[in-house]
Every structure is written in C-alpha cells, then in structure tokens.
Design a protein around this motif. Sequence first.
Motif, mmCIF file in Angstrom:
data_model
loop_
_atom_site.group_PDB
_atom_site.id
_atom_site.type_symbol
_atom_site.label_atom_id
_atom_site.label_comp_id
_atom_site.label_asym_id
_atom_site.label_seq_id
_atom_site.Cartn_x
_atom_site.Cartn_y
_atom_site.Cartn_z
ATOM 1 N N ALA A 31 0.828 -1.211 0.000
ATOM 2 C CA ALA A 31 0.000 0.000 0.000
ATOM 3 C C ALA A 31 0.859 1.257 0.000
ATOM 4 O O ALA A 31 0.567 2.221 -0.708
ATOM 5 C CB ALA A 31 -0.945 -0.015 1.203
ATOM 6 N N VAL A 32 1.923 1.241 0.796
ATOM 7 C CA VAL A 32 2.804 2.412 0.851
ATOM 8 C C VAL A 32 3.529 2.590 -0.486
ATOM 9 O O VAL A 32 3.674 3.707 -0.986
ATOM 10 C CB VAL A 32 3.810 2.279 2.020
ATOM 11 N N LYS A 33 3.923 1.473 -1.078
ATOM 12 C CA LYS A 33 4.564 1.540 -2.396
ATOM 13 C C LYS A 33 3.618 2.144 -3.423
ATOM 14 O O LYS A 33 4.043 2.811 -4.369
ATOM 15 C CB LYS A 33 4.991 0.135 -2.853
ATOM 16 N N ALA A 34 2.311 1.909 -3.259
ATOM 17 C CA ALA A 34 1.317 2.431 -4.205
ATOM 18 C C ALA A 34 0.985 3.898 -3.931
ATOM 19 O O ALA A 34 0.161 4.477 -4.628
ATOM 20 C CB ALA A 34 0.048 1.580 -4.153
ATOM 21 N N GLY A 35 1.592 4.487 -2.902
ATOM 22 C CA GLY A 35 1.414 5.918 -2.674
ATOM 23 C C GLY A 35 0.504 6.286 -1.516
ATOM 24 O O GLY A 35 0.199 7.462 -1.306
ATOM 25 N N LEU A 36 0.035 5.284 -0.747
ATOM 26 C CA LEU A 36 -0.832 5.587 0.397
ATOM 27 C C LEU A 36 0.023 5.880 1.631
ATOM 28 O O LEU A 36 1.164 5.442 1.722
ATOM 29 C CB LEU A 36 -1.748 4.392 0.691
ATOM 30 N N SER A 37 -0.567 6.622 2.587
ATOM 31 C CA SER A 37 0.147 6.874 3.825
ATOM 32 C C SER A 37 -0.022 5.678 4.761
ATOM 33 O O SER A 37 -0.877 4.809 4.527
ATOM 34 C CB SER A 37 -0.388 8.134 4.502
ATOM 35 N N VAL A 38 0.787 5.659 5.825
ATOM 36 C CA VAL A 38 0.686 4.589 6.812
ATOM 37 C C VAL A 38 -0.731 4.540 7.386
ATOM 38 O O VAL A 38 -1.318 3.470 7.555
ATOM 39 C CB VAL A 38 1.710 4.814 7.945
#
Lengths: 231, 99
Positions: A31-38
């Motif tokens: 998810a983080v790799k896809a641009g979402l925040s923690v």
Amino acid sequence: MRKNDFLKGMSHGIPIALGYLSVSFGFGITAVKAGLSVWEASLISLTNLTSAGQAAGVDVIASNGTLFEMILVQLTINIRYALMALSLSQRLHTSFTLPKRLLASYGITDEIFGVCAGQESPLKPLYMYGMIFIATLGWVMGTFLGAYAGELLPASVTSALGIVLYGMFLAIIIPPARKERSILFVVAVSAILSIFCKYIFPSLSGGFTVIICAVISAILAATFFPREDEA
Amino acid sequence: MSIMIYIAVMAGTTYLIRAIPFGFFRKKITSKFLRNFLYYIPYAVLSAMTIPAIFYSTGNMTTAIVGTITAVILAYCNMPLIVVALSATLTAFLTGLFL
C-alpha cells in the motif's frame, strides 16, 4: 460463562491473528509503495478486513480508477462472503439479534468463517466478537507495521510466513475429511478444479476461481452425498 | 479524487456484501438440497483457496512442499490449528535455510 465465550473466541482466533499479522504486513508494504500513507493503509485494513479485496482496491486507487470500478471489483472478489454469511446464518444461536448480526457481519472473513463453520454448537455473539476482535487486531497491526517498518524482517522469515494461513486451512479441512467421505469428496473435487482453473484459465481472478470451484463441488456433493439433517 | 472517498466506497461495498445476507436472512432454509449445499461450501471454499496456492505461498516450491507435508501430517493427527499452522511455517523456514 458469557465471558468464557469471548475468551474462547479469542483463543480460537489466535492462529488467525498470527496469520493475518504476516499477510497484512505484506499488504502494508504494498500500500505504501502504491502511494498511500501509513494511516490510510491501516484505515483500509480496519474498515475492510479482507486480503484480496484490499489489494485490488489499492490498485484501483493507485490507477485513479472510477468509484464504479471500485464497487465492481469489490463485488467480484468479495461476493464469496455473501455465501459464507448465508451459510453461517443457518447456525446462529437464538441470542443473535439483528443489531448483533449487523455487528458480527463485519468480521466474516475466509478464516473466521472457516473456524466458525467448524464449530459443532450454534454460534454465540460473544464467541464471534472475541475471534473478530483478535483477528482484526492482528490484521490492522500487521498493516501498520508493514507500512511503517517496511522490509525490516529478513526475507527468509517473511516468505516462510506466507504459508501460515494455508497451514491453518489444512488443519480445518483435513480432520473432517478423514471422518466423512462426503467431505473428502468435496475437498478433493474442489482442489482438482482449482488446479485446473489455475493452469488452464490463468487469467481468471482468484476470487472468481474460488467461487466457481466451490459452487460446482458443493453442488456435486449435495447431489451425490445428501445428508440426513440432524437439526 | 480523495483517497478517503475511495476507502469509504470500498469499505461500504465490502460491508454490505457481508451484512445483508447475515443480518436479514432469518429463516431456516427448508430446501434439503440447499442445506446440504451450504454445509459443503466451507470445505469447498477452503480447499480451492489452499490448493494450489499453498505451493506458491513461500516463494519457493521446495520449502512450500515441506511445509505442506508437515501441515497435512499434523492435521491428520488432529493437532490444534495453531500447532499445524506454525509447524508448517517453521519447517518451511528451516528448509529455506538449507537451500
């Protein structure tokens, strides 16, 4: 006695929580790799509590897809939960009122369904709450840690953890398959169909494959091995 | 579009799929065929989800097969879920160390 049900649910949910911890760790990284925040990644896990659906949902977000696409993707991948919910609805204790049903339905996942379906006695609300509570804790914590700490664990550990949930599935289906030939039949047919789908129709999504294989093999089992109702 | 809207739509869809049948289906199903079907569904679902996915679950077919064999044997001996699941992981991990 009531408290016991919650604790019993929690203890039955521990292997689920451990499995979730490792699987959602991977989801957090993705998810983080896809641009979402923690926090966004953790919020998705808290509000959805499903693996394949979340992974596909993040893809839709990352590619700026439409909301219609989001709904369609979730319906396709998660429609199996409707079958599971229907199956479980037949085995609920009388204390399961509508508000309690609406609360517990949040936590119907493959694994929670699997363990609940394996119970002999009618399902009580507190039992399900306990299991859902610990499983959700594992799922959200794993997502948070994965999103936050990324690839701190050595690859040898994370890759081995990939088998946890499947090991648990085997522990759910093998003992009854050993006892009842009809269950052995349904398990074997479903597995053969699944292998068939994987190699002959590789473009079929995982969610669809499971629905097709499960429905066909359960229809065959219900036709050839009708059971006398005990309830 | 705001990510929060995506998350809300995603969560709403997923919740309704679960809540509608679980919350509002109150009758006992009388059709014997349907009852049988629903009885077999869990085993069918778990089986299709596990096979062949388990063989790809560790990123290495050898460690996955060792883990699977461990799980099958322990499950056959009626070991608790957690013992089966963690033993499969441990043997897959240990096998990975020797490869």
